[in-house]
Design a protein around this motif. Structure first.
Motif, PDB file in Angstrom:
ATOM      1  N   ASN A 264       2.770  15.007   2.505  1.00  0.00           N
ATOM      2  CA  ASN A 264       3.026  13.470   2.100  1.00  0.00           C
ATOM      3  C   ASN A 264       1.886  12.956   1.251  1.00  0.00           C
ATOM      4  OD1 ASN A 264       3.691  11.024   1.592  1.00  0.00           O
ATOM      5  ND2 ASN A 264       4.355  10.428   3.679  1.00  0.00           N
ATOM      6  N   PRO A 265       1.378  13.449   0.083  1.00  0.00           N
ATOM      7  CA  PRO A 265       0.343  13.203  -0.646  1.00  0.00           C
ATOM      8  C   PRO A 265      -0.045  11.591  -0.885  1.00  0.00           C
ATOM      9  CG  PRO A 265       1.474  14.838  -1.942  1.00  0.00           C
ATOM     10  CD  PRO A 265       2.321  14.466  -0.775  1.00  0.00           C
ATOM     11  N   GLU A 266       1.059  10.986  -1.069  1.00  0.00           N
ATOM     12  CA  GLU A 266       1.024   9.554  -1.308  1.00  0.00           C
ATOM     13  C   GLU A 266       0.321   9.002   0.039  1.00  0.00           C
ATOM     14  OE1 GLU A 266       1.127   7.949  -4.600  1.00  0.00           O
ATOM     15  OE2 GLU A 266       1.271  10.011  -4.833  1.00  0.00           O
ATOM     16  N   LYS A 267       0.588   9.271   0.982  1.00  0.00           N
ATOM     17  CA  LYS A 267       0.076   8.759   2.361  1.00  0.00           C
ATOM     18  C   LYS A 267      -1.289   9.058   2.474  1.00  0.00           C
ATOM     19  CE  LYS A 267       1.095   8.450   7.133  1.00  0.00           C
ATOM     20  NZ  LYS A 267       0.717   9.752   7.988  1.00  0.00           N
ATOM     21  N   VAL A 268      -1.879  10.242   2.153  1.00  0.00           N
ATOM     22  CA  VAL A 268      -3.174  10.498   1.914  1.00  0.00           C
ATOM     23  C   VAL A 268      -3.938   9.785   0.968  1.00  0.00           C
ATOM     24  CG1 VAL A 268      -4.844  12.568   1.520  1.00  0.00           C
ATOM     25  CG2 VAL A 268      -2.673  13.050   2.839  1.00  0.00           C
ATOM     26  N   LYS A 269      -3.495   9.628   0.143  1.00  0.00           N
ATOM     27  CA  LYS A 269      -4.195   8.608  -1.040  1.00  0.00           C
ATOM     28  C   LYS A 269      -4.250   7.171  -0.394  1.00  0.00           C
ATOM     29  CE  LYS A 269      -2.733  10.752  -5.399  1.00  0.00           C
ATOM     30  NZ  LYS A 269      -1.627  10.621  -6.373  1.00  0.00           N
ATOM     31  N   GLN A 270      -3.169   6.642   0.277  1.00  0.00           N
ATOM     32  CA  GLN A 270      -3.308   5.528   0.749  1.00  0.00           C
ATOM     33  C   GLN A 270      -4.265   5.418   1.798  1.00  0.00           C
ATOM     34  OE1 GLN A 270      -2.713   2.301   0.346  1.00  0.00           O
ATOM     35  NE2 GLN A 270      -0.669   2.868  -0.186  1.00  0.00           N
ATOM     36  N   GLU A 271      -4.301   6.523   2.700  1.00  0.00           N
ATOM     37  CA  GLU A 271      -5.557   6.427   4.052  1.00  0.00           C
ATOM     38  C   GLU A 271      -6.875   6.687   3.492  1.00  0.00           C
ATOM     39  OE1 GLU A 271      -2.746   8.799   7.265  1.00  0.00           O
ATOM     40  OE2 GLU A 271      -4.183   9.863   6.231  1.00  0.00           O
ATOM     41  N   LEU A 272      -7.164   7.417   2.505  1.00  0.00           N
ATOM     42  CA  LEU A 272      -8.249   7.542   1.812  1.00  0.00           C
ATOM     43  C   LEU A 272      -8.946   6.522   1.329  1.00  0.00           C
ATOM     44  CD1 LEU A 272      -8.239  11.336   0.360  1.00  0.00           C
ATOM     45  CD2 LEU A 272      -9.456  10.517   2.282  1.00  0.00           C
ATOM     46  N   SER A 273      -8.086   5.715   0.693  1.00  0.00           N
ATOM     47  CA  SER A 273      -8.312   4.422   0.092  1.00  0.00           C
ATOM     48  C   SER A 273      -8.923   3.306   0.895  1.00  0.00           C
ATOM     49  CB  SER A 273      -7.190   3.526  -0.501  1.00  0.00           C
ATOM     50  OG  SER A 273      -6.788   4.652  -1.614  1.00  0.00           O
ATOM     51  N   ASN A 274      -8.680   3.475   2.396  1.00  0.00           N
ATOM     52  CA  ASN A 274      -9.112   2.629   3.407  1.00  0.00           C
ATOM     53  C   ASN A 274     -10.461   3.044   3.592  1.00  0.00           C
ATOM     54  OD1 ASN A 274      -6.476   1.206   3.725  1.00  0.00           O
ATOM     55  ND2 ASN A 274      -5.984   2.777   5.227  1.00  0.00           N
TER      56      ASN A 274
ATOM     57  N   PRO B 275      -8.158   6.641  -5.705  1.00  0.00           N
ATOM     58  CA  PRO B 275      -7.787   7.437  -6.910  1.00  0.00           C
ATOM     59  C   PRO B 275      -7.966   6.898  -8.183  1.00  0.00           C
ATOM     60  CG  PRO B 275      -5.793   7.445  -5.429  1.00  0.00           C
ATOM     61  CD  PRO B 275      -6.830   6.436  -4.590  1.00  0.00           C
ATOM     62  N   GLU B 276      -8.357   7.452  -9.180  1.00  0.00           N
ATOM     63  CA  GLU B 276      -8.759   6.753 -10.291  1.00  0.00           C
ATOM     64  C   GLU B 276      -7.414   6.021 -11.101  1.00  0.00           C
ATOM     65  OE1 GLU B 276      -9.885   9.120 -14.598  1.00  0.00           O
ATOM     66  OE2 GLU B 276      -8.129   9.705 -13.133  1.00  0.00           O
ATOM     67  N   GLU B 277      -6.365   6.571 -10.594  1.00  0.00           N
ATOM     68  CA  GLU B 277      -5.183   5.820 -11.494  1.00  0.00           C
ATOM     69  C   GLU B 277      -4.924   4.458 -10.422  1.00  0.00           C
ATOM     70  OE1 GLU B 277      -4.432   8.941  -9.641  1.00  0.00           O
ATOM     71  OE2 GLU B 277      -2.634   8.859  -8.842  1.00  0.00           O
ATOM     72  N   TRP B 278      -5.450   4.332  -9.376  1.00  0.00           N
ATOM     73  CA  TRP B 278      -5.355   3.153  -8.723  1.00  0.00           C
ATOM     74  C   TRP B 278      -6.750   2.117  -8.960  1.00  0.00           C
ATOM     75  CZ3 TRP B 278      -3.827   4.562  -3.187  1.00  0.00           C
ATOM     76  CH2 TRP B 278      -2.452   5.142  -3.016  1.00  0.00           C
ATOM     77  N   GLY B 279      -7.481   2.599 -10.082  1.00  0.00           N
ATOM     78  CA  GLY B 279      -8.580   1.761 -10.333  1.00  0.00           C
ATOM     79  C   GLY B 279      -9.893   2.168  -9.661  1.00  0.00           C
ATOM     80  N   GLY B 280      -9.577   3.567  -8.979  1.00  0.00           N
ATOM     81  CA  GLY B 280     -10.891   3.857  -8.080  1.00  0.00           C
ATOM     82  C   GLY B 280     -11.724   4.953  -8.994  1.00  0.00           C
ATOM     83  N   ASN B 281     -12.790   5.381  -8.377  1.00  0.00           N
ATOM     84  CA  ASN B 281     -13.658   6.417  -8.785  1.00  0.00           C
ATOM     85  C   ASN B 281     -13.441   7.875  -8.669  1.00  0.00           C
ATOM     86  OD1 ASN B 281     -15.222   4.347 -10.333  1.00  0.00           O
ATOM     87  ND2 ASN B 281     -16.076   4.069  -8.272  1.00  0.00           N
ATOM     88  N   ASN B 282     -12.515   7.939  -7.888  1.00  0.00           N
ATOM     89  CA  ASN B 282     -12.283   9.387  -7.351  1.00  0.00           C
ATOM     90  C   ASN B 282     -10.994  10.254  -8.064  1.00  0.00           C
ATOM     91  OD1 ASN B 282     -13.340   7.719  -4.928  1.00  0.00           O
ATOM     92  ND2 ASN B 282     -14.270   9.687  -4.972  1.00  0.00           N
ATOM     93  N   LEU B 283     -11.341  11.469  -8.532  1.00  0.00           N
ATOM     94  CA  LEU B 283     -10.392  12.226  -9.042  1.00  0.00           C
ATOM     95  C   LEU B 283      -9.557  12.719  -7.726  1.00  0.00           C
ATOM     96  CD1 LEU B 283     -12.405  13.898 -11.930  1.00  0.00           C
ATOM     97  CD2 LEU B 283     -10.532  12.194 -12.062  1.00  0.00           C
ATOM     98  N   PHE B 284      -8.094  12.899  -7.836  1.00  0.00           N
ATOM     99  CA  PHE B 284      -7.356  13.452  -6.969  1.00  0.00           C
ATOM    100  C   PHE B 284      -6.560  14.479  -7.478  1.00  0.00           C
ATOM    101  CE2 PHE B 284      -7.053  10.638  -2.887  1.00  0.00           C
ATOM    102  CZ  PHE B 284      -8.112   9.917  -3.352  1.00  0.00           C
TER     103      PHE B 284
END
Ligand code: GDP
Ligand code: MG
Length: 707
Positions: A325-335, A340-349
């Motif tokens: 579940n990659p989307e869940k990982v993105k969510q968790e890491l955002s905390n 992710p860059e596509e969410w306006g962040g600075n990290n490439l996933f």
């Protein structure tokens, strides 16, 4: 017979245990640690010798000074021009006074010096050699006066110091002046090579260099598999004939560009390297398994990368798994601020599967993209500077080190210093096992021709010739000995001093607790203690015992370590001792807050201190009728004493604190049992003891006021 422990002797002599250990070993008395015992008679003899030799040293220094004065005078007559180089005190980092807060006394003295300079006597000024890190005692020796006089002078200047404290340069200068001496700064060998090297590059000489990457992440999330996948994909692309051999760093080529990977995934290597002042990682690849998500070591990795200010590229691994579940990982890491860059962040996933070799090229491209943003550059056309990532003593080849070049080009025949070692490049082998004649920025090579084995994290610097290299290395070895004696880290007891001195503006804290629930509460309470002068910053917080990695992170970040209901592992305890890291453990949150608060205003001065006597491992347990559970134990470190206090640790977490009810060797009641022996231990009002538990033995000692 009554014994005296090394630390007791050290305390009596107002010096450090390692000094005592060394001296005792020199005398042929075998002692190993703080806890080693020396029989009372020998100890007394040692103390007497010490006191006697101290007087002799002072006498000797005085005599030497006289002799020097004579020769100096003669020299002066020959050459009037050779004036001692005055201390560049404005550059001193470690200051007690800043210009604007100088005590009145100092300001006056400055004027006084000027008027004095006009008189002919000024020509007579004697000079003493001053080196950074000198203690009050050593300084007094140089001046040929008693250290207590210096303590008095320091006190007049508003500095509370003890005999073995490092004396501040400015204070030293002022005091030396009072005795009619000028201070001459001793050139530090460790700086010497760096200064030789520190020539600014012209911007046009700087060329693009490959990024250096470390892979981090939670255990079993696929770090090794990803590195293997990268390696094997790349090997397939290489021409045949290259023998791959294991080397601690290797470079892969993609789209005509290179990426260098450090082949020691994990946090320990990364942090240990940083603790030694060598940061070579440009980019961290954070591996998170898509079926497992963010785990404790994921968070640790994020904190380590953040503390080092290194950007993170995320590899979400195991996407081949049905429950991925990659989307869940993105969510968790955002905390945790990895967005992710596509969410306006600075990290490439990047989504990858190391097993199915999916997305590996995308990951490499993401790394290149990240590197491009960073504009990593170095000048390849000069003497090389690099960092050791691995070193060993090879049976056939002698000392071997894998070095990643940071700037310049390392060539066969180059003479170099590396840490406290030196050598001349006899041969070099690259990551493909090929003999090479030179290696440029961001590439790794195994080098032969060392005179000794350096340590990972040591910096290699090419110097003009081998003679120079040897000279600097020997000086450094001497300095290292001194530095070990004078090490100073941030502690709650000295933080105030360091804030006052303008040395620190931040108190970094590493927090370990027994349960997640406490982390936020403690963190928030600590952050609230920040003042205008100092910010309290929790740089890493996690559940579990205090480990070696925590201690290394503390060293790298100049942090203190706070444990809440947890204790250090034995390894961590030892490392903290060696590196002089302040590790404090508490049972009550209020006490943490209270101690940190007091420390920030210089009010923390404990009257009592805990002293660890030893550690005991539970190997078996027995139910004894009417007595309760008794543990069959083995003393792994130090000793256990009948009248000491104990805490029971399970996986580093404190599960009980209290007193010993019984201590037996075989059937006999005994008062203590030393390291390496077995014993039976009963603990007052505690029957939940289990095999594998660790009993930590300690006692509370009154802190004697020095001075
Ligand atoms: P490390 O501890 O982070 O170095 O993890 P390893 O690389 O040793 O991998 C741990 C386990 O996960 C091994 O059994 C691997 O075979 C497995 N593994 C690694 N990558 C993948 C993947 O992409 N997909 C699947 N299904 N398993 C993987
Ligand atoms: Mg692994």
């Amino acid at each position: 017979m009554k014994k005296m422990r090394v630390y007791e002797i050290a305390r009596k002599l107002n010096t450090k245990s390692n000094v005592v250990i060394k001296k005792l070993n020199d005398m042929g008395i075998n002692v190993k640690s703080n806890f080693s015992g020396v029989d009372a008679e020998t100890a007394q003899k040692f103390i007497d010798e010490w006191n006697k030799s101290k007087k002799e040293v002072i006498k000797e220094v005085k005599a030497k000074k006289k002799e020097e004065k004579k020769t100096k005078k003669k020299e002066k007559e020959v050459s009037e021009e050779k004036k001692p180089k005055p201390l560049k005190y404005k550059q001193s980092k470690q200051k007690i006074f800043r210009e604007d807060t100088l005590p009145q006394k100092f300001k006056k003295r400055k004027k006084y010096k000027k008027t004095k300079a006009e008189t002919p006597q000024e020509e007579e000024t004697k000079s003493i050699e001053f080196s950074k890190g000198m203690t009050v005692f050593e300084f007094a020796g140089k001046l040929g006066v008693d250290f207590s006089d210096i303590l008095g002078k320091l006190f007049e200047l508003g500095v509370m110091a003890r005999k073995n404290d490092v004396i501040d340069e400015e204070a030293a200068r002022i005091i030396a002046e009072e005795y009619g001496f000028e201070i001459e700064e001793k050139q530090e060998a460790s700086k010497e090579a760096e200064e030789l090297f520190d020539i600014e590059d012209n911007p046009e000489d700087l060329l693009e260099r490959p990024p250096i990457v470390t892979v981090m992440g939670h255990v079993d999330h696929g770090k090794t598999s990803i590195l293997d996948a990268i390696k094997s994909t790349n090997i397939a692309q290489r021409e045949a004939g290259g023998i791959t051999q294991h080397i601690a760093a290797y470079s892969v080529k993609i789209e005509g560009k290179y990426i260098t990977f450090l082949d020691t995934p994990g946090h320990e290597a990364f942090t240990e390297m940083r603790a030694r002042g060598a940061q070579i990682t440009d980019i961290v690849v954070l591996v998170v398994a898509a079926d497992d998500g963010v785990m404790p070591q994921t968070i640790e990795a994020i904190n380590h990368a953040k503390a080092a200010d290194v950007p993170i590229v995320v590899a979400i691994n195991k996407i081949d798994k049905p429950n991925a579940n990659p989307e869940k990982v993105k969510q968790e890491l955002s905390n945790y601020g990895v967005v992710p860059e596509e969410w306006g962040g600075n990290n490439l996933f990047v989504n990858v599967s190391a097993k199915k070799r999916i997305g590996i090229d995308d990951l490499l491209e993401a790394i290149l993209l990240q590197a491009e943003m960073m504009e990593l550059k170095a000048n390849p056309n000069k003497r090389a500077k690099g960092v050791v990532v691995e070193a060993k003593l090879d049976k056939n080849r002698g000392p071997v080190a894998t070095v990643v070049v940071k700037e310049g080009t390392l060539k066969q025949g180059d003479a170099f210093i590396v840490g406290v070692q030196y050598g001349k490049v006899r041969a070099m082998v690259d990551d493909k096992g090929k003999k090479i004649k030179q290696v440029g920025p961001s590439f790794a090579a195994e080098i032969l021709g060392l005179q000794g084995v350096p340590e990972p994290g040591d910096t290699l610097i090419v110097v003009s010739d081998e003679k120079k290299a040897k000279e600097i290395a020997l000086k450094r070895q001497e300095e290292l000995k001194q530095a070990i004696l004078n090490q100073r880290s941030v502690s709650l007891e000295n933080i105030f001093e360091q804030i006052e001195g303008g040395e620190v503006k931040e108190l970094p804290v590493i927090l370990k607790t027994d349960v997640f629930g406490s982390i936020e509460a403690i963190k928030n309470a600590l952050i609230k203690l920040s003042t205008d002068e100092v910010t309290v910053k929790v740089i890493h917080a996690a559940v579990g015992a205090i480990t070696k990695t925590d201690i290394n992170l503390a060293k790298a970040s100049n942090a203190v370590v706070i444990g809440f209901n947890v204790r250090p592992t034995q390894e961590a305890l030892k490392l903290a001792n060696d590196l002089k890291i302040d590790v404090r453990t508490y049972k009550v949150i209020y006490d943490i807050v209270d101690d940190v608060k007091k420390s920030l205003s210089g009010l923390l001065s404990p009257e009592e201190k805990e002293e660890i006597l030893g550690r005991v491992e539970v190997r078996q347990t027995f139910k004894v009728p009417r007595v309760g559970v008794v543990a069959g134990c083995y003393v792994t470190y130090g000793k256990i004493a009948r009248n000491a206090k104990v805490r029971v640790l399970r996986d580093g977490v404190i599960i009980h604190e209290g007193n010993i009810a019984s201590l037996k060797r075989f059937k006999e009641d005994v008062s203590e049992v030393q390291q390496g022996y077995e014993c039976g231990v009963g603990i007052e009002a505690f029957n939940d003891i289990k095999e594998g538990d660790v009993i930590e033995v300690y006692r509370i000692v009154k802190v004697e006021r020095e001075l």
